[in-house]
Write an enzyme that holds these catalytic residues in place. Structure first.
Site, PDB file in Angstrom:
ATOM      1  N   THR A  68       4.747 -13.201   3.222  1.00 61.13           N
ATOM      2  CA  THR A  68       5.310 -12.235   4.167  1.00 61.13           C
ATOM      3  C   THR A  68       4.633 -10.876   4.054  1.00 61.13           C
ATOM      4  OG1 THR A  68       7.043 -11.640   2.591  1.00 61.13           O
ATOM      5  CG2 THR A  68       7.573 -13.354   4.209  1.00 61.13           C
ATOM      6  N   ASP A  83      10.331  -7.207  -8.107  1.00 55.60           N
ATOM      7  CA  ASP A  83      10.563  -7.666  -6.738  1.00 55.60           C
ATOM      8  C   ASP A  83      11.943  -7.184  -6.297  1.00 55.60           C
ATOM      9  OD1 ASP A  83       9.280 -10.214  -4.876  1.00 55.60           O
ATOM     10  OD2 ASP A  83      11.328  -9.531  -4.447  1.00 55.60           O
ATOM     11  N   HIS A  96      -0.754  -8.435   1.439  1.00 56.08           N
ATOM     12  CA  HIS A  96      -1.503  -7.725   0.385  1.00 56.08           C
ATOM     13  C   HIS A  96      -1.385  -8.646  -0.820  1.00 56.08           C
ATOM     14  CE1 HIS A  96      -2.413  -3.650  -1.737  1.00 56.08           C
ATOM     15  NE2 HIS A  96      -2.487  -4.605  -2.669  1.00 56.08           N
ATOM     16  N   HIS A 113      -6.415  -3.283  -1.075  1.00 56.12           N
ATOM     17  CA  HIS A 113      -5.731  -4.131  -0.085  1.00 56.12           C
ATOM     18  C   HIS A 113      -6.640  -5.251   0.412  1.00 56.12           C
ATOM     19  CE1 HIS A 113      -2.965  -5.043   3.314  1.00 56.12           C
ATOM     20  NE2 HIS A 113      -4.102  -5.482   3.832  1.00 56.12           N
ATOM     21  N   CYS A 137       0.841  -1.207   0.000  1.00 57.49           N
ATOM     22  CA  CYS A 137       0.000   0.000   0.000  1.00 57.49           C
ATOM     23  C   CYS A 137       0.876   1.256   0.000  1.00 57.49           C
ATOM     24  CB  CYS A 137      -0.950  -0.006   1.189  1.00 57.49           C
ATOM     25  SG  CYS A 137      -2.389  -1.088   0.960  1.00 57.49           S
ATOM     26  N   ASN A 160       1.554 -16.980  -2.883  1.00 61.72           N
ATOM     27  CA  ASN A 160       1.661 -17.540  -1.544  1.00 61.72           C
ATOM     28  C   ASN A 160       0.468 -17.067  -0.719  1.00 61.72           C
ATOM     29  OD1 ASN A 160       4.131 -18.805  -2.124  1.00 61.72           O
ATOM     30  ND2 ASN A 160       5.266 -16.936  -1.674  1.00 61.72           N
ATOM     31  N   HIS A 171      -0.728 -10.768  -3.888  1.00 59.84           N
ATOM     32  CA  HIS A 171       0.196 -10.508  -4.985  1.00 59.84           C
ATOM     33  C   HIS A 171       0.470 -11.770  -5.770  1.00 59.84           C
ATOM     34  CE1 HIS A 171       2.446 -11.277  -1.268  1.00 59.84           C
ATOM     35  NE2 HIS A 171       3.371 -11.884  -2.003  1.00 59.84           N
TER      36      HIS A 171
HETATM   37  P1  AMP Z   1       5.567 -13.204  -0.256  1.00 57.39           P
HETATM   38  O1  AMP Z   1       6.700 -13.834   0.511  1.00 57.39           O
HETATM   39  O2  AMP Z   1       4.868 -14.139  -1.196  1.00 57.39           O
HETATM   40  O3  AMP Z   1       4.635 -12.455   0.655  1.00 57.39           O
HETATM   41  O4  AMP Z   1       6.257 -12.167  -1.216  1.00 57.39           O
HETATM   42  C1  AMP Z   1       6.566 -10.861  -0.838  1.00 57.39           C
HETATM   43  C2  AMP Z   1       7.587 -10.362  -1.829  1.00 57.39           C
HETATM   44  O5  AMP Z   1       7.650  -8.965  -1.705  1.00 57.39           O
HETATM   45  C3  AMP Z   1       8.996 -10.913  -1.608  1.00 57.39           C
HETATM   46  O6  AMP Z   1       9.422 -11.614  -2.765  1.00 57.39           O
HETATM   47  C4  AMP Z   1       9.822  -9.645  -1.348  1.00 57.39           C
HETATM   48  O7  AMP Z   1      11.108  -9.710  -1.924  1.00 57.39           O
HETATM   49  C5  AMP Z   1       8.957  -8.573  -1.991  1.00 57.39           C
HETATM   50  N1  AMP Z   1       9.147  -7.239  -1.453  1.00 57.39           N
HETATM   51  C6  AMP Z   1       9.148  -6.872  -0.146  1.00 57.39           C
HETATM   52  N2  AMP Z   1       9.327  -5.538  -0.040  1.00 57.39           N
HETATM   53  C7  AMP Z   1       9.437  -5.052  -1.308  1.00 57.39           C
HETATM   54  C8  AMP Z   1       9.638  -3.759  -1.867  1.00 57.39           C
HETATM   55  N3  AMP Z   1       9.775  -2.669  -1.087  1.00 57.39           N
HETATM   56  N4  AMP Z   1       9.711  -3.655  -3.205  1.00 57.39           N
HETATM   57  C9  AMP Z   1       9.586  -4.730  -3.995  1.00 57.39           C
HETATM   58  N5  AMP Z   1       9.379  -5.980  -3.534  1.00 57.39           N
HETATM   59  C10 AMP Z   1       9.321  -6.143  -2.210  1.00 57.39           C
HETATM   60 ZN    ZN Z   2      -1.784  -3.297   1.193  1.00 57.98          ZN
END
Ligand code: AMP
Ligand code: ZN
Length: 112
Positions: free
Chosen positions: A94, A30, A97, A46, A7, A86, A99
Site C-alpha cells: 500500500t 508500524d 516506498h 525513495h 518520505c 510486499n 520497506h
Molecule cells: P504495505 O501494505 O506492505 O505497503 O505496508 C505499509 C505499512 O505501513 C502498513 O503496515 C501500515 O500500517 C504502515 N503505515 C502506514 N502509514 C503509517 C504511518 N504513518 N506510520 C507508521 N506506519 C504506517
Molecule cells: Zn518515499
C-alpha cells in the site's frame, strides 16, 4: 517523493515512533501493528520495489538486513521474527516506498 507517507515521515512532516536511524535507513513502529512487535525498516532513498534495485541500493539494503539482525535481540525479537516485503498491489503493498516489515514478539502463524 511527493505524496509518499514514508518520505513525509523521513522529512519529519508526519510523526513516527522511531526505533533506529542512521544516514541510510530508518526503523520505526508500524501504526497498525499485526503482531506484538511490528516495525518497518525503510531506506532513506525513495523507490518502490526490489525491481528498482541497483548496486548502491542493494548495498544499503544489505546493511539494513545486517542492522536488523544486530538490533533484533534489543527489540523484543530474541525468540525469532519474520521479515516481509510486499512487492506490488497483488501482494498488498500500500505504501510504494520499499520497506521491510519486522514482525515478532509472539509465535507467528505461517500462511500466505
Ligand atoms: P504495505 O501494505 O506492505 O505497503 O505496508 C505499509 C505499512 O505501513 C502498513 O503496515 C501500515 O500500517 C504502515 N503505515 C502506514 N502509514 C503509517 C504511518 N504513518 N506510520 C507508521 N506506519 C504506517
Ligand atoms: Zn518515499
Amino acid at each position: 517523493m511527493e505524496n509518499c507517507i514514508f518520505c513525509k515521515i523521513l522529512a519529519g512532516e508526519i510523526p513516527s515512533s522511531k526505533v533506529y536511524e542512521d544516514d541510510e535507513i530508518l526503523i520505526f513502529k508500524d501504526i497498525n501493528p499485526i503482531a506484538r512487535v511490528h516495525l518497518l525498516c525503510i531506506p532513506k532513498e525513495h523507490y518502490a520495489t526490489v525491481a528498482q534495485l541497483d548496486p548502491a541500493r542493494s548495498a544499503v539494503l544489505g546493511r539494513a538486513f545486517e542492522k536488523i539482525g544486530r538490533l533484533a535481540p534489543t527489540l523484543g525479537l530474541a525468540d525469532g521474527y519474520r521479515l516481509v516485503m510486499n512487492q506490488g498491489e497483488s501482494a498488498g503493498q500500500t505504501v510504494h516506498h520499499l520497506h521491510i516489515h519486522i514482525l515478532g514478539g509472539e509465535p507467528l502463524p505461517w500462511g500466505k
